[in-house]
Design a protein around this motif. Structure first.
Motif, PDB file in Angstrom:
ATOM      1  N   ASP A 133       5.122   9.533   1.981  1.00  0.00           N
ATOM      2  CA  ASP A 133       5.607  10.011   3.280  1.00  0.00           C
ATOM      3  C   ASP A 133       4.725  11.137   3.820  1.00  0.00           C
ATOM      4  OD1 ASP A 133       7.703   8.361   4.027  1.00  0.00           O
ATOM      5  OD2 ASP A 133       9.186   9.438   2.830  1.00  0.00           O
ATOM      6  N   ARG A 134       4.146  11.922   2.898  1.00  0.00           N
ATOM      7  CA  ARG A 134       3.229  12.982   3.338  1.00  0.00           C
ATOM      8  C   ARG A 134       1.896  12.391   3.765  1.00  0.00           C
ATOM      9  NH1 ARG A 134       5.261  15.384  -1.395  1.00  0.00           N
ATOM     10  NH2 ARG A 134       3.320  14.870  -2.500  1.00  0.00           N
ATOM     11  N   GLU A 135       1.374  11.489   2.929  1.00  0.00           N
ATOM     12  CA  GLU A 135       0.099  10.831   3.208  1.00  0.00           C
ATOM     13  C   GLU A 135       0.203   9.363   2.790  1.00  0.00           C
ATOM     14  OE1 GLU A 135      -3.377  14.212   2.662  1.00  0.00           O
ATOM     15  OE2 GLU A 135      -2.831  12.944   0.953  1.00  0.00           O
ATOM     16  N   PRO A 136       0.185   8.443   3.729  1.00  0.00           N
ATOM     17  CA  PRO A 136       0.281   7.024   3.365  1.00  0.00           C
ATOM     18  C   PRO A 136      -0.766   6.637   2.336  1.00  0.00           C
ATOM     19  CG  PRO A 136       0.535   7.299   5.723  1.00  0.00           C
ATOM     20  CD  PRO A 136       0.143   8.649   5.183  1.00  0.00           C
ATOM     21  N   ILE A 137      -0.383   5.722   1.466  1.00  0.00           N
ATOM     22  CA  ILE A 137      -1.238   5.285   0.366  1.00  0.00           C
ATOM     23  C   ILE A 137      -1.964   4.009   0.769  1.00  0.00           C
ATOM     24  CG2 ILE A 137      -1.248   4.463  -2.031  1.00  0.00           C
ATOM     25  CD1 ILE A 137       1.370   6.106  -2.402  1.00  0.00           C
ATOM     26  N   ASP A 138      -3.283   4.015   0.620  1.00  0.00           N
ATOM     27  CA  ASP A 138      -4.078   2.818   0.889  1.00  0.00           C
ATOM     28  C   ASP A 138      -3.935   1.889  -0.308  1.00  0.00           C
ATOM     29  OD1 ASP A 138      -5.828   0.963   1.784  1.00  0.00           O
ATOM     30  OD2 ASP A 138      -7.640   2.138   1.427  1.00  0.00           O
ATOM     31  N   SER A 145      -1.455   0.239   4.536  1.00  0.00           N
ATOM     32  CA  SER A 145      -1.095   1.643   4.463  1.00  0.00           C
ATOM     33  C   SER A 145       0.391   1.756   4.164  1.00  0.00           C
ATOM     34  CB  SER A 145      -1.428   2.334   5.794  1.00  0.00           C
ATOM     35  OG  SER A 145      -1.167   3.716   5.719  1.00  0.00           O
ATOM     36  N   LEU A 146       0.721   2.224   2.959  1.00  0.00           N
ATOM     37  CA  LEU A 146       2.116   2.308   2.529  1.00  0.00           C
ATOM     38  C   LEU A 146       2.671   3.696   2.747  1.00  0.00           C
ATOM     39  CD1 LEU A 146       2.203   0.433  -0.917  1.00  0.00           C
ATOM     40  CD2 LEU A 146       3.014  -0.396   1.294  1.00  0.00           C
ATOM     41  N   THR A 147       3.737   3.790   3.555  1.00  0.00           N
ATOM     42  CA  THR A 147       4.495   5.034   3.656  1.00  0.00           C
ATOM     43  C   THR A 147       5.594   5.022   2.606  1.00  0.00           C
ATOM     44  OG1 THR A 147       6.115   4.145   5.205  1.00  0.00           O
ATOM     45  CG2 THR A 147       4.081   5.062   6.145  1.00  0.00           C
ATOM     46  N   GLY A 148       6.292   6.143   2.487  1.00  0.00           N
ATOM     47  CA  GLY A 148       7.419   6.178   1.569  1.00  0.00           C
ATOM     48  C   GLY A 148       8.490   5.175   1.948  1.00  0.00           C
ATOM     49  N   ALA A 149       8.709   5.029   3.250  1.00  0.00           N
ATOM     50  CA  ALA A 149       9.692   4.044   3.712  1.00  0.00           C
ATOM     51  C   ALA A 149       9.254   2.628   3.362  1.00  0.00           C
ATOM     52  CB  ALA A 149       9.892   4.180   5.217  1.00  0.00           C
TER      53      ALA A 149
END
Length: 498
Positions: free
Chosen positions: A289-294, A299-303
């Motif tokens: 949620d702070r920094e989306p993961i590649d 691009s994965l957010t926490g949601a």
């Protein structure tokens, strides 16, 4: 269960047919529909000759059968033996909004010969779906995205999205929308029964198909023969409650997963205790949620992680491997914009030889979910309050299911109230203990209101769609379809050891 996603194999199969319709009579206002003579044709040269397709007509509005009509695409696989034939076995694969036309051919491969010798296998695309007068709202791919968690800073945008979907659907479809409902699909099933010359129909419905089947038994109890309701939804919670059930069912699955994963910490390195595994997961969510993961080009957010994990947690090893991989990626990659595949404009793509709107599945889903009941809250603030409450109670997915939906802005004028299912029609309910889409509580809810039914629960069973998965439930279902005998009482049996 593969058949749940099997729609689409028939390609350009259904020929354009002109069913024979006679004028309605005073004694039977639906007579012109009941007396249709379908022009059955081989669906395609590449498929078995026994797999036949046709079209019939049904009224858009059953209260005005002389008005506008809809096409209904149907298919069948006839039994090879007239001597043993009992009648027709009708199928629905779920959804709502899922194509079902090819299910007769798919089920012919799965069902035991003892069943296929007794029944013509019949399936159809429900009204508003695929080949059956499909609905479309002109939604972009981004507007079709239903996975929308509650966030205070984005809630106004989500309200705008919900309102836009409703407005676009009415701009495209108008009055047609209030007739794309479960009750009318049940009426269509009864037209199919009459057209095929049957006094009763037998039925196998999966997922949403259990709700459709339950509604049919309520509306047409004397025409309901042997009904198998596989992976069941609670009709008393249609529709918002059914969606909220996804979050309610996911929490115990997540808890079960944390215990399983902690016992295998040497393999997955996610925590030595269930509490530690839970913390690892939510730390990963907060990080994204702070920094989306590649991750794998997206691009994965926490949601995104919460949404993607919701169903995975029912499948223990799959979830552990996926979370471990995402966590490893998060620790080794820089944030990236990734890919966003949800911004294209709508296009009509060919299907079964006719143009079907690219948003048909979503448009049909909302049409049914919103028009089936008048119980959707109209105040956006009610959704905000419920989403905040349910995120606290069901942190994995509660805000997704309770936040704003297009149904808040759906026009309900002239629509029918939801069907109250409460009958003694005989039926067999099949249910896995760990079903990610129709949790066990929903099946129990259906069992309570269908007092003539019996239920088979596969303890330890995981998945969505029981029949044909070689569990103990298959034997009971096959016996019921071939002999009509239900178990003396509800049955619980164990899933095979994986």
């Amino acid at each position: 269960m593969a058949i749940l996603l099997a729609a689409g194999v028939v390609g350009t199969l259904v020929p354009v047919l002109a069913p024979t319709t006679a004028p309605a009579t005073g004694n039977d206002p639906l007579g012109q529909y009941h007396r249709q003579k379908p022009a059955w044709h081989r669906c395609a040269k590449t498929l078995p000759a026994a797999y036949q397709c046709a079209r019939i007509k049904v009224p858009l509005d059953y209260s005005r059968p002389g008005g506008k009509k809809l096409d209904l695409a149907i298919s069948r696989m006839k039994t090879s033996t007239k001597k043993e034939r009992r009648g027709v076995l009708l199928f629905n694969p779920g959804g709502p909004g899922t194509e079902g036309l090819d299910l007769s051919a798919e089920m012919a491969k799965i069902m035991p010969e003892s069943v296929t010798r007794k029944y013509d296998l019949v399936s159809f695309d429900p009204r508003g779906v695929a080949e059956s007068s499909p609905v479309g709202c002109g939604l972009t791919s981004k507007e079709q995205n239903r996975e929308r968690p509650y966030k205070a800073e984005t809630f106004a945008k989500d309200v705008k999205w919900a309102r836009t979907v409703a407005e676009k659907c009415y701009a495209e479809q108008g009055d047609k929308l209030r007739h794309i409902t479960t009750r009318n699909t049940a009426r269509d099933m009864d037209v199919i029964r009459a057209v095929l010359g049957e006094k009763k129909i037998s039925y196998l419905g999966i997922s949403y198909g259990t709700y459709l089947g339950a509604v049919y038994t309520q509306m047409f109890p004397k025409r309901s023969d042997r009904f198998v309701l596989d992976s069941a939804a609670d009709p008393g919670r249609a529709w918002r409650g059914i969606m909220q059930g996804w979050a309610e069912g996911a929490e115990p699955a997540f808890t079960r997963w944390t215990k399983w994963t902690a016992e295998r910490n040497s393999t997955y390195k996610l925590g030595e205790t269930p509490e530690a595994v839970r913390k690892t997961f939510y730390d990963l969510v907060a990080r994204a949620d702070r920094e989306p993961i590649d991750f794998d080009g997206t691009s994965l957010t926490g949601a995104d992680i919460r949404s993607e994990s919701r169903m995975r947690f029912f499948y223990l090893r799959d979830a552990a491997e996926w979370i471990a991989k995402v966590r490893k990626t998060a620790g080794s990659s820089a944030p990236s914009a990734g890919q966003d595949l949800r911004t294209s404009s709508p296009q009509a793509s060919p299907s079964f030889g006719r143009a079907v709107p690219s948003d048909n599945d979503g448009a049909a889903f909302w049409s049914i979910a919103c028009a089936d009941t008048r119980d959707w809250p109209r105040d956006p603030e009610q959704y905000r309050r419920d989403a905040i409450r349910d995120k606290a109670t069901y942190p994995l997915y509660g805000d997704f299911t309770s936040s704003i939906k297009p149904c808040a802005f759906w026009k309900t004028e002239g629509s029918e109230p939801a069907t109250r299912v409460d009958n003694k029609v005989g039926a067999l309910i099949l249910q896995y203990e760990w079903d990610p889409q129709t949790p066990l509580a929903g099946a129990r809810g259906l069992r309570r209101v269908m007092k003539g039914a019996k239920m088979v629960t596969v303890a330890g069973g995981v998945g969505h769609g029981v029949f044909g998965s070689f569990t103990c439930a298959d034997k009971t279902a096959t016996a019921y379809l071939t002999t009509g005998k239900l178990p003396a009482k509800d049955v619980t049996c164990k899933a095979p050891t994986p």
